[in-house]
Motif scaffolding. Structure first.
Motif, PDB file in Angstrom:
ATOM      1  N   GLU A  59       0.808  -1.214   0.000  1.00 19.53           N
ATOM      2  CA  GLU A  59       0.000   0.000   0.000  1.00 19.53           C
ATOM      3  C   GLU A  59       0.842   1.265   0.000  1.00 19.53           C
ATOM      4  O   GLU A  59       0.392   2.303  -0.458  1.00 19.53           O
ATOM      5  N   LYS A  60       2.080   1.169   0.524  1.00 18.56           N
ATOM      6  CA  LYS A  60       2.991   2.326   0.549  1.00 18.56           C
ATOM      7  C   LYS A  60       4.346   1.879   0.030  1.00 18.56           C
ATOM      8  O   LYS A  60       4.718   0.723   0.170  1.00 18.56           O
ATOM      9  N   GLU A  61       5.095   2.806  -0.544  1.00 23.56           N
ATOM     10  CA  GLU A  61       6.436   2.495  -1.061  1.00 23.56           C
ATOM     11  C   GLU A  61       7.316   1.871   0.019  1.00 23.56           C
ATOM     12  O   GLU A  61       8.121   0.990  -0.273  1.00 23.56           O
ATOM     13  N   SER A  62       7.170   2.310   1.254  1.00 25.39           N
ATOM     14  CA  SER A  62       8.034   1.833   2.336  1.00 25.39           C
ATOM     15  C   SER A  62       7.633   0.449   2.856  1.00 25.39           C
ATOM     16  O   SER A  62       8.385  -0.167   3.603  1.00 25.39           O
ATOM     17  N   ASP A  63       6.458  -0.071   2.447  1.00 23.28           N
ATOM     18  CA  ASP A  63       6.015  -1.393   2.885  1.00 23.28           C
ATOM     19  C   ASP A  63       6.779  -2.500   2.168  1.00 23.28           C
ATOM     20  O   ASP A  63       7.373  -2.283   1.116  1.00 23.28           O
ATOM     21  N   SER A  64       6.744  -3.683   2.727  1.00 28.67           N
ATOM     22  CA  SER A  64       7.290  -4.870   2.069  1.00 28.67           C
ATOM     23  C   SER A  64       6.225  -5.458   1.151  1.00 28.67           C
ATOM     24  O   SER A  64       5.031  -5.317   1.397  1.00 28.67           O
ATOM     25  N   TRP A  65       6.683  -6.145   0.099  1.00 28.67           N
ATOM     26  CA  TRP A  65       5.746  -6.800  -0.804  1.00 28.67           C
ATOM     27  C   TRP A  65       5.070  -7.958  -0.090  1.00 28.67           C
ATOM     28  O   TRP A  65       5.701  -8.670   0.689  1.00 28.67           O
ATOM     29  N   GLY A  66       3.790  -8.141  -0.388  1.00 29.51           N
ATOM     30  CA  GLY A  66       3.037  -9.266   0.161  1.00 29.51           C
ATOM     31  C   GLY A  66       2.253  -9.952  -0.936  1.00 29.51           C
ATOM     32  O   GLY A  66       1.943  -9.352  -1.967  1.00 29.51           O
ATOM     33  N   ASN A  67       1.938 -11.220  -0.728  1.00 29.52           N
ATOM     34  CA  ASN A  67       1.162 -11.975  -1.705  1.00 29.52           C
ATOM     35  C   ASN A  67      -0.290 -11.504  -1.716  1.00 29.52           C
ATOM     36  O   ASN A  67      -0.875 -11.252  -0.664  1.00 29.52           O
ATOM     37  N   PHE A  68      -0.865 -11.423  -2.901  1.00 29.04           N
ATOM     38  CA  PHE A  68      -2.266 -11.050  -3.078  1.00 29.04           C
ATOM     39  C   PHE A  68      -2.960 -12.243  -3.718  1.00 29.04           C
ATOM     40  O   PHE A  68      -2.720 -12.572  -4.868  1.00 29.04           O
ATOM     41  N   TYR A  69      -3.807 -12.917  -2.951  1.00 30.93           N
ATOM     42  CA  TYR A  69      -4.421 -14.169  -3.368  1.00 30.93           C
ATOM     43  C   TYR A  69      -5.728 -13.982  -4.135  1.00 30.93           C
ATOM     44  O   TYR A  69      -6.280 -14.939  -4.654  1.00 30.93           O
ATOM     45  N   SER A  70      -6.217 -12.783  -4.210  1.00 30.64           N
ATOM     46  CA  SER A  70      -7.497 -12.512  -4.849  1.00 30.64           C
ATOM     47  C   SER A  70      -7.279 -11.939  -6.244  1.00 30.64           C
ATOM     48  O   SER A  70      -6.167 -11.954  -6.761  1.00 30.64           O
ATOM     49  N   ASN A  71      -8.337 -11.451  -6.866  1.00 30.76           N
ATOM     50  CA  ASN A  71      -8.197 -10.732  -8.134  1.00 30.76           C
ATOM     51  C   ASN A  71      -8.822  -9.351  -7.979  1.00 30.76           C
ATOM     52  O   ASN A  71      -9.522  -9.095  -7.006  1.00 30.76           O
ATOM     53  N   ILE A  72      -8.545  -8.492  -8.937  1.00 34.03           N
ATOM     54  CA  ILE A  72      -9.081  -7.135  -8.921  1.00 34.03           C
ATOM     55  C   ILE A  72      -9.971  -7.009 -10.151  1.00 34.03           C
ATOM     56  O   ILE A  72      -9.472  -7.042 -11.283  1.00 34.03           O
ATOM     57  N   GLU A  73     -11.262  -6.921  -9.904  1.00 40.90           N
ATOM     58  CA  GLU A  73     -12.214  -6.837 -11.007  1.00 40.90           C
ATOM     59  C   GLU A  73     -11.939  -5.596 -11.852  1.00 40.90           C
ATOM     60  O   GLU A  73     -11.775  -4.502 -11.328  1.00 40.90           O
ATOM     61  N   GLY A  74     -11.830  -5.783 -13.168  1.00 42.29           N
ATOM     62  CA  GLY A  74     -11.584  -4.670 -14.078  1.00 42.29           C
ATOM     63  C   GLY A  74     -10.113  -4.401 -14.345  1.00 42.29           C
ATOM     64  O   GLY A  74      -9.771  -3.524 -15.134  1.00 42.29           O
ATOM     65  N   PHE A  75      -9.220  -5.156 -13.704  1.00 39.89           N
ATOM     66  CA  PHE A  75      -7.776  -4.964 -13.874  1.00 39.89           C
ATOM     67  C   PHE A  75      -7.170  -6.169 -14.580  1.00 39.89           C
ATOM     68  O   PHE A  75      -7.411  -7.308 -14.211  1.00 39.89           O
ATOM     69  N   THR A  76      -6.364  -5.900 -15.609  1.00 38.97           N
ATOM     70  CA  THR A  76      -5.635  -6.951 -16.314  1.00 38.97           C
ATOM     71  C   THR A  76      -4.149  -6.719 -16.106  1.00 38.97           C
ATOM     72  O   THR A  76      -3.607  -5.701 -16.532  1.00 38.97           O
ATOM     73  N   TYR A  77      -3.514  -7.664 -15.421  1.00 36.82           N
ATOM     74  CA  TYR A  77      -2.096  -7.573 -15.119  1.00 36.82           C
ATOM     75  C   TYR A  77      -1.258  -7.919 -16.347  1.00 36.82           C
ATOM     76  O   TYR A  77      -1.557  -8.873 -17.074  1.00 36.82           O
ATOM     77  N   GLU A  78      -0.203  -7.160 -16.568  1.00 33.24           N
ATOM     78  CA  GLU A  78       0.752  -7.429 -17.645  1.00 33.24           C
ATOM     79  C   GLU A  78       2.145  -7.487 -17.019  1.00 33.24           C
ATOM     80  O   GLU A  78       2.614  -6.495 -16.444  1.00 33.24           O
TER      81      GLU A  78
END
Length: 115
Positions: A59-78
């Motif tokens: 959520e913030k640049e200073s945060d660590s990356w975390g796994n996202f197990y869901s999907n985001i409706e309307g978003f296509t990842y490239e």
């Protein structure tokens, strides 16, 4: 007679109060929120119900990356691009046992940067 009229008015007022206090708020007032999410340029192996690929989010640049197990409706990842997204989160009242209790919907793609 005045006592009966006063009693009826009081009962009516109490009934109206009880009826309106039992009403649920409109969906737009309850359980919805917006947040900014940063999506990494690469996915990672993860295990939900079965082995899968997960987006890496924070959520913030200073945060660590975390796994996202869901999907985001309307978003296509490239792959190869880092994204900053504005998403709407909405609580799901009766989620499936193996699913998220939050629905994510794309509001706006703020940026898409080649990495």
């Amino acid at each position: 007679m005045k006592n009966i009229a006063m009693l009826l008015k009081g009962s009516l007022a109490a009934s109206v109060f009880l009826i309106f206090s039992q009403c649920k708020p409109m969906p737009s007032e309850s359980g919805k929120d917006e947040k900014t999410m940063i999506i990494a340029s690469e996915t990672t192996d993860c295990t939900g119900v079965a082995p899968m690929k997960c987006l890496q989010v924070k959520e913030k640049e200073s945060d660590s990356w975390g796994n996202f197990y869901s999907n985001i409706e309307g978003f296509t990842y490239e792959p190869g691009f880092e994204y900053v997204l504005k998403v709407k989160t909405e609580k799901i009242e009766n989620p499936p046992m193996d699913g998220s209790s939050i629905k994510y919907t794309l509001v706006k793609q703020v940026s898409k940067t080649k990495k």
